[in-house]
Design a protein around this motif. Structure first.
Motif, PDB file in Angstrom:
ATOM      1  N   THR A  99      69.300  47.409  47.070  1.00 41.99           N
ATOM      2  CA  THR A  99      69.750  48.769  46.759  1.00 41.99           C
ATOM      3  C   THR A  99      70.578  49.358  47.893  1.00 41.99           C
ATOM      4  OG1 THR A  99      67.701  49.709  47.633  1.00 41.99           O
ATOM      5  CG2 THR A  99      67.765  49.211  45.277  1.00 41.99           C
ATOM      6  N   ASN A 100      71.390  50.331  47.492  1.00 39.83           N
ATOM      7  CA  ASN A 100      72.239  51.049  48.446  1.00 39.83           C
ATOM      8  C   ASN A 100      72.316  52.492  47.976  1.00 39.83           C
ATOM      9  OD1 ASN A 100      74.233  51.334  50.597  1.00 39.83           O
ATOM     10  ND2 ASN A 100      75.720  51.564  48.939  1.00 39.83           N
ATOM     11  N   TYR A 101      72.216  53.438  48.914  1.00 39.43           N
ATOM     12  CA  TYR A 101      72.203  54.859  48.554  1.00 39.43           C
ATOM     13  C   TYR A 101      73.202  55.639  49.383  1.00 39.43           C
ATOM     14  CZ  TYR A 101      67.702  53.867  46.329  1.00 39.43           C
ATOM     15  OH  TYR A 101      66.704  53.350  45.538  1.00 39.43           O
ATOM     16  N   ALA A 102      73.730  56.677  48.791  1.00 39.10           N
ATOM     17  CA  ALA A 102      74.497  57.650  49.548  1.00 39.10           C
ATOM     18  C   ALA A 102      73.548  58.362  50.497  1.00 39.10           C
ATOM     19  CB  ALA A 102      75.148  58.657  48.606  1.00 39.10           C
ATOM     20  N   ASP A 103      74.044  58.724  51.668  1.00 44.43           N
ATOM     21  CA  ASP A 103      73.191  59.382  52.659  1.00 44.43           C
ATOM     22  C   ASP A 103      72.572  60.663  52.103  1.00 44.43           C
ATOM     23  OD1 ASP A 103      75.249  58.534  55.562  1.00 44.43           O
ATOM     24  OD2 ASP A 103      73.692  57.409  54.512  1.00 44.43           O
ATOM     25  N   SER A 104      73.302  61.343  51.250  1.00 46.27           N
ATOM     26  CA  SER A 104      72.846  62.635  50.740  1.00 46.27           C
ATOM     27  C   SER A 104      71.639  62.523  49.818  1.00 46.27           C
ATOM     28  CB  SER A 104      73.989  63.336  50.005  1.00 46.27           C
ATOM     29  OG  SER A 104      74.448  62.543  48.922  1.00 46.27           O
ATOM     30  N   VAL A 105      71.353  61.331  49.307  1.00 49.33           N
ATOM     31  CA  VAL A 105      70.231  61.187  48.360  1.00 49.33           C
ATOM     32  C   VAL A 105      69.125  60.287  48.886  1.00 49.33           C
ATOM     33  CG1 VAL A 105      71.856  61.537  46.453  1.00 49.33           C
ATOM     34  CG2 VAL A 105      71.138  59.210  47.068  1.00 49.33           C
ATOM     35  N   LYS A 106      69.323  59.699  50.041  1.00 48.53           N
ATOM     36  CA  LYS A 106      68.306  58.802  50.599  1.00 48.53           C
ATOM     37  C   LYS A 106      66.978  59.537  50.772  1.00 48.53           C
ATOM     38  CE  LYS A 106      71.206  55.516  53.122  1.00 48.53           C
ATOM     39  NZ  LYS A 106      71.662  55.047  54.464  1.00 48.53           N
TER      40      LYS A 106
END
Length: 120
Positions: free
Chosen positions: A56-63
Motif C-alpha cells: 500500500t501507498n498513501y498520500a501524507d494527508s490521509v496516513k
C-alpha cells in the motif's frame, strides 16, 4: 469492463465512511488498484494505492486515517476513511490497472466517482 464505485455520502467531521469499487467484465488480471480524489478547480490527486500483492501507498494527508484494502475474489477495492476532516471533501474516484482480452494488454480504468462531503 466497468468499475462501479459506491459508499460516498455526507458525514460530520470526525466520522467515518467506507468506499467500495467493484470491477466487472472480461478481466483476466487486476494489477494495482487505487483511490484518487478531486475538488473543483484542482487536479485529481492520489489518495491511496494497493498492489496486486497487497503493498500500500498513501498520500501524507490521509496516513493514519485511511486504509485501503482489496478482495481479489470479488475484484473489489475498499477505502476505509476514519477521522474525516472538512478538507477530505471531494469526488473520489477508483482506478485499476486491468488486463483485458490478453494478459499482456493492460490499461488503466476509472470508476465514475462518488461524492464525499464532510461538514465541519
Amino acid at each position: 469492463v466497468q468499475l462501479q464505485a459506491s459508499g460516498g455520502g455526507f458525514v460530520q467531521a470526525g466520522g467515518s465512511l467506507r468506499l467500495s469499487c467493484a470491477a466487472s467484465g472480461s478481466i483476466l488480471r487486476i494489477n494495482g488498484m487505487g483511490w484518487y480524489r478531486q475538488t473543483p478547480g484542482k487536479q485529481r490527486e492520489l489518495v491511496a494505492t494497493i498492489s496486486s500483492g497487497g503493498s500500500t501507498n498513501y498520500a501524507d494527508s490521509v496516513k493514519g486515517r485511511f486504509t485501503i484494502s482489496r478482495d481479489n475474489a470479488k475484484n473489489t477495492v475498499y477505502l476505509q476513511m476514519n477521522s474525516l476532516k472538512a478538507e477530505d471533501t471531494a469526488v473520489y474516484y477508483c482506478a485499476a490497472n486491468l488486463a483485458v482480452g490478453s494478459i499482456l494488454n493492460t490499461n488503466d480504468y476509472w470508476g465514475q466517482g462518488t461524492q464525499v462531503t464532510v461538514s465541519s
